[in-house]
Design a protein around this motif. Structure first.
Motif, PDB file in Angstrom:
ATOM      1  N   LEU A   1      21.758 -16.288  41.707  1.00  0.00           N
ATOM      2  CA  LEU A   1      22.185 -15.246  40.777  1.00  0.00           C
ATOM      3  C   LEU A   1      23.348 -15.682  39.881  1.00  0.00           C
ATOM      4  CD1 LEU A   1      21.867 -11.896  42.757  1.00  0.00           C
ATOM      5  CD2 LEU A   1      20.637 -12.583  40.699  1.00  0.00           C
ATOM      6  N   PRO A   2      24.413 -16.306  40.409  1.00  0.00           N
ATOM      7  CA  PRO A   2      25.483 -16.745  39.502  1.00  0.00           C
ATOM      8  C   PRO A   2      24.987 -17.722  38.443  1.00  0.00           C
ATOM      9  CG  PRO A   2      26.255 -16.755  41.773  1.00  0.00           C
ATOM     10  CD  PRO A   2      24.775 -16.525  41.828  1.00  0.00           C
ATOM     11  N   ALA A   3      24.119 -18.633  38.819  1.00  0.00           N
ATOM     12  CA  ALA A   3      23.582 -19.578  37.838  1.00  0.00           C
ATOM     13  C   ALA A   3      22.758 -18.846  36.788  1.00  0.00           C
ATOM     14  CB  ALA A   3      22.737 -20.638  38.537  1.00  0.00           C
ATOM     15  N   LEU A   4      22.005 -17.839  37.231  1.00  0.00           N
ATOM     16  CA  LEU A   4      21.202 -17.061  36.299  1.00  0.00           C
ATOM     17  C   LEU A   4      22.091 -16.288  35.327  1.00  0.00           C
ATOM     18  CD1 LEU A   4      18.472 -15.939  35.381  1.00  0.00           C
ATOM     19  CD2 LEU A   4      18.678 -14.182  37.161  1.00  0.00           C
ATOM     20  N   ALA A   5      23.180 -15.695  35.843  1.00  0.00           N
ATOM     21  CA  ALA A   5      24.102 -14.950  34.984  1.00  0.00           C
ATOM     22  C   ALA A   5      24.763 -15.874  33.966  1.00  0.00           C
ATOM     23  CB  ALA A   5      25.155 -14.251  35.843  1.00  0.00           C
ATOM     24  N   LEU A   6      25.211 -17.035  34.418  1.00  0.00           N
ATOM     25  CA  LEU A   6      25.837 -17.993  33.509  1.00  0.00           C
ATOM     26  C   LEU A   6      24.847 -18.448  32.441  1.00  0.00           C
ATOM     27  CD1 LEU A   6      28.169 -19.841  32.691  1.00  0.00           C
ATOM     28  CD2 LEU A   6      27.326 -21.516  34.367  1.00  0.00           C
ATOM     29  N   ALA A   7      23.630 -18.771  32.872  1.00  0.00           N
ATOM     30  CA  ALA A   7      22.626 -19.220  31.916  1.00  0.00           C
ATOM     31  C   ALA A   7      22.306 -18.128  30.898  1.00  0.00           C
ATOM     32  CB  ALA A   7      21.353 -19.635  32.650  1.00  0.00           C
ATOM     33  N   ALA A   8      22.230 -16.879  31.356  1.00  0.00           N
ATOM     34  CA  ALA A   8      21.916 -15.776  30.453  1.00  0.00           C
ATOM     35  C   ALA A   8      22.971 -15.650  29.364  1.00  0.00           C
ATOM     36  CB  ALA A   8      21.806 -14.475  31.242  1.00  0.00           C
ATOM     37  N   TRP A   9      24.242 -15.740  29.732  1.00  0.00           N
ATOM     38  CA  TRP A   9      25.292 -15.565  28.739  1.00  0.00           C
ATOM     39  C   TRP A   9      25.417 -16.774  27.825  1.00  0.00           C
ATOM     40  CZ3 TRP A   9      27.245 -11.652  26.550  1.00  0.00           C
ATOM     41  CH2 TRP A   9      27.282 -10.421  27.209  1.00  0.00           C
ATOM     42  N   VAL A  10      25.194 -17.970  28.348  1.00  0.00           N
ATOM     43  CA  VAL A  10      25.209 -19.161  27.492  1.00  0.00           C
ATOM     44  C   VAL A  10      24.108 -19.071  26.452  1.00  0.00           C
ATOM     45  CG1 VAL A  10      24.804 -21.648  27.457  1.00  0.00           C
ATOM     46  CG2 VAL A  10      26.325 -20.670  29.169  1.00  0.00           C
ATOM     47  N   VAL A  11      22.922 -18.666  26.878  1.00  0.00           N
ATOM     48  CA  VAL A  11      21.804 -18.537  25.948  1.00  0.00           C
ATOM     49  C   VAL A  11      22.090 -17.469  24.898  1.00  0.00           C
ATOM     50  CG1 VAL A  11      19.395 -17.803  25.762  1.00  0.00           C
ATOM     51  CG2 VAL A  11      20.067 -19.420  27.534  1.00  0.00           C
ATOM     52  N   VAL A  12      22.637 -16.327  25.326  1.00  0.00           N
ATOM     53  CA  VAL A  12      22.920 -15.234  24.394  1.00  0.00           C
ATOM     54  C   VAL A  12      23.911 -15.679  23.327  1.00  0.00           C
ATOM     55  CG1 VAL A  12      24.094 -12.997  24.191  1.00  0.00           C
ATOM     56  CG2 VAL A  12      22.340 -13.328  25.929  1.00  0.00           C
ATOM     57  N   VAL A  13      25.036 -16.269  23.737  1.00  0.00           N
ATOM     58  CA  VAL A  13      26.076 -16.647  22.781  1.00  0.00           C
ATOM     59  C   VAL A  13      25.596 -17.757  21.853  1.00  0.00           C
ATOM     60  CG1 VAL A  13      28.396 -17.605  22.542  1.00  0.00           C
ATOM     61  CG2 VAL A  13      27.937 -15.871  24.288  1.00  0.00           C
ATOM     62  N   LEU A  14      24.956 -18.780  22.420  1.00  0.00           N
ATOM     63  CA  LEU A  14      24.479 -19.881  21.592  1.00  0.00           C
ATOM     64  C   LEU A  14      23.382 -19.423  20.628  1.00  0.00           C
ATOM     65  CD1 LEU A  14      24.365 -22.913  24.064  1.00  0.00           C
ATOM     66  CD2 LEU A  14      26.092 -22.373  22.328  1.00  0.00           C
ATOM     67  N   ALA A  15      22.499 -18.565  21.095  1.00  0.00           N
ATOM     68  CA  ALA A  15      21.418 -18.090  20.232  1.00  0.00           C
ATOM     69  C   ALA A  15      21.971 -17.269  19.066  1.00  0.00           C
ATOM     70  CB  ALA A  15      20.427 -17.257  21.043  1.00  0.00           C
ATOM     71  N   ILE A  16      22.938 -16.405  19.352  1.00  0.00           N
ATOM     72  CA  ILE A  16      23.505 -15.561  18.296  1.00  0.00           C
ATOM     73  C   ILE A  16      24.258 -16.411  17.276  1.00  0.00           C
ATOM     74  CG2 ILE A  16      25.261 -13.815  17.837  1.00  0.00           C
ATOM     75  CD1 ILE A  16      24.393 -12.434  20.433  1.00  0.00           C
ATOM     76  N   CYS A  17      25.141 -17.283  17.757  1.00  0.00           N
ATOM     77  CA  CYS A  17      25.913 -18.111  16.833  1.00  0.00           C
ATOM     78  C   CYS A  17      25.021 -19.096  16.079  1.00  0.00           C
ATOM     79  CB  CYS A  17      27.007 -18.866  17.594  1.00  0.00           C
ATOM     80  SG  CYS A  17      28.290 -17.794  18.280  1.00  0.00           S
ATOM     81  N   GLY A  18      24.046 -19.661  16.765  1.00  0.00           N
ATOM     82  CA  GLY A  18      23.128 -20.584  16.097  1.00  0.00           C
ATOM     83  C   GLY A  18      22.290 -19.897  15.050  1.00  0.00           C
ATOM     84  N   ARG A  19      21.844 -18.684  15.315  1.00  0.00           N
ATOM     85  CA  ARG A  19      21.039 -17.953  14.335  1.00  0.00           C
ATOM     86  C   ARG A  19      21.847 -17.678  13.068  1.00  0.00           C
ATOM     87  NH1 ARG A  19      20.896 -13.263  12.418  1.00  0.00           N
ATOM     88  NH2 ARG A  19      22.567 -12.548  13.799  1.00  0.00           N
ATOM     89  N   VAL A  20      23.129 -17.333  13.251  1.00  0.00           N
ATOM     90  CA  VAL A  20      23.968 -17.057  12.086  1.00  0.00           C
ATOM     91  C   VAL A  20      24.187 -18.329  11.264  1.00  0.00           C
ATOM     92  CG1 VAL A  20      26.260 -16.294  11.365  1.00  0.00           C
ATOM     93  CG2 VAL A  20      25.091 -15.111  13.216  1.00  0.00           C
ATOM     94  N   LEU A  21      24.415 -19.457  11.934  1.00  0.00           N
ATOM     95  CA  LEU A  21      24.639 -20.710  11.222  1.00  0.00           C
ATOM     96  C   LEU A  21      23.407 -21.166  10.441  1.00  0.00           C
ATOM     97  CD1 LEU A  21      26.691 -22.821  13.796  1.00  0.00           C
ATOM     98  CD2 LEU A  21      27.448 -22.096  11.530  1.00  0.00           C
ATOM     99  N   LEU A  22      22.231 -20.874  10.976  1.00  0.00           N
ATOM    100  CA  LEU A  22      21.002 -21.356  10.355  1.00  0.00           C
ATOM    101  C   LEU A  22      20.370 -20.347   9.405  1.00  0.00           C
ATOM    102  CD1 LEU A  22      19.365 -23.050  13.481  1.00  0.00           C
ATOM    103  CD2 LEU A  22      20.641 -24.155  11.627  1.00  0.00           C
ATOM    104  N   ALA A  23      20.904 -19.130   9.371  1.00  0.00           N
ATOM    105  CA  ALA A  23      20.304 -18.090   8.535  1.00  0.00           C
ATOM    106  C   ALA A  23      20.483 -18.424   7.054  1.00  0.00           C
ATOM    107  CB  ALA A  23      20.925 -16.736   8.844  1.00  0.00           C
TER     108      ALA A  23
END
Length: 410
Positions: free
Chosen positions: A16-38
């Motif tokens: 569960l801790p690994a899943l929580a960490l992975a979820a937040w890393v994916v969320v933050v990177l996806a949001i910031c990456g989408r803005v940079l590439l938009a």
């Protein structure tokens, strides 16, 4: 099963801790990456960048933007415009990505501190319960982070303020409340609750921090210009009353529930209700202090009641504002799953979480705005509030029947 193979009961908590960490890393990177590439700016960040540029140029911050600009009106204080000025010097894609990264960093770091310093159990929580808190935070947080709203930053500041009080970092706590106030105004409700519970330690520091925050812009621009912008800001926020707008465009608060039910109260009666509920929240927190509630329990109740009041009875609750409920709701759900929890402590937070998650998911579809206009979000907040108040009143009743003990100092 081989002797060295972990059983499911042992393996699941460790995953569960690994899943929580992975979820937040994916969320933050996806949001910031989408803005940079938009190919073009997305969300509300362009409003903030425009205000920052206006501040540097000494222009009017609160005039209605030209329709062709596609921008909404800037609603934060002149002090926030000054804080946003550095972002306006960057390309929108870079500035928008950094703005979201700042919001996420403050929000998540403050949540981690709040979990350690305030949540009952703190560092003694099991890995599974800590991971559950982080996972439950995701559904109600993604939308505001993705859209570039300031809600994650503001809620992070409030979490840090309450954690600061728990650690006796009074100056830091007061500064966090003051900055949150400069963004939204109504987060002062949490600061006033803290001042009511800790009048000697917190109230003078809060007054000083608010004064310093409001005075700061006068050091960064021409005093006459700053004074004029403050006048326009107060006029703008004072006239922002959406009670009579169509429900699709109205604020998502208790007033909306009254309208949907067909029994809207008079505006004076509603103001009285707002003041009475605020006084009730303060009285309950002070009663918890007098009843010698443990500091963690008291501060968790204070933040929960303050946030619920802001959303239900505050002056400007939008759909995205419900991110502010995410931390206290996540804890209410986790605590409700503990052994010995009452039915209201178990099921009311779960019901509230389910409705709010459904409402958050609906924004991605055409049904989202009509669904929100039905008042599902304030209804979910009202259900949670009712459960919390009943639980806190029950604790006060139990404390009244218990033997009297001297209340420890702050």
């Amino acid at each position: 099963m081989p002797p060295d193979a972990p059983s499911p009961e042992v393996a699941t908590p460790h995953r569960l801790p690994a899943l929580a960490l992975a979820a937040w890393v994916v969320v933050v990177l996806a949001i910031c990456g989408r803005v940079l590439l938009a190919s073009k700016p997305h969300g509300v960040y362009p409003i903030f960048a425009h205000a920052g540029a206006g501040w540097l140029a000494g222009e009017d911050l609160y005039s209605a933007p030209a329709p062709e600009s596609g921008l909404d009106q800037f609603r934060y204080s002149p002090a926030v415009a000054a804080l946003l000025a550095p972002f306006s010097l960057l390309p929108d894609r870079v500035g928008g990505s950094l703005w979201r990264l700042l919001n996420a960093a403050v929000y998540l770091a403050a949540f981690a501190w709040w979990c350690a310093a305030v949540v009952p159990g703190g560092t003694r929580l099991t890995a599974a319960r800590r991971a559950a808190l982080w996972l439950l935070l995701v559904p109600l947080s993604v939308g505001s982070l993705n859209n570039g709203q300031s809600n994650p930053l503001v809620m992070g500041l409030l979490l840090a303020a309450v954690a600061g009080v728990a650690r006796r970092r009074w100056n830091l706590a007061a500064a966090c409340v003051a900055v949150a106030f400069l963004f939204k105004g109504y987060p002062l409700a949490v600061g006033l609750l803290l001042a009511a519970v800790y009048p000697r330690q917190f109230a003078p520091r809060l007054a000083l921090a608010l004064t310093a925050g409001l005075a700061l812009p006068f050091l960064l621009q021409r005093p006459a210009y700053v004074l004029g912008e403050y006048e326009q800001w107060l006029r703008l926020v004072g006239g922002d009353d959406r009670k009579d707008r169509p429900v699709v465009n109205a604020y998502r608060d208790l007033w909306l529930l009254f309208r949907v039910a067909g029994v809207p109260p008079g505006k004076q009666a509603y103001l009285a209700l707002q003041l009475l509920t605020a006084a009730g929240a303060a009285a309950l927190c002070v009663a918890g202090r007098v009843a010698c509630w443990p500091r963690r329990r008291l501060l968790t109740a204070l933040l929960s009641l303050g946030v619920c009041w802001m959303l239900l009875c505050g002056p400007a609750t939008e759909s995205a504002t419900y991110l502010m409920l995410a931390p206290v709701l996540a804890w209410a759900v986790v605590e409700g799953c503990s052994a010995g929890a009452t039915w209201r402590s178990r099921w009311l937070p779960l019901a509230s979480f389910g409705v709010l998650t459904l409402a958050q998911a609906a924004v991605w579809f055409p049904v989202g705005k009509p669904l929100h206009a039905l008042g599902v979000q304030p209804l979910a907040a009202l259900v949670l509030t009712a459960g919390l108040v009943a639980d806190y009143l029950g604790r006060l009743s139990e404390g009244g029947r218990a033997a009297r003990v001297l209340c420890p100092g702050p």
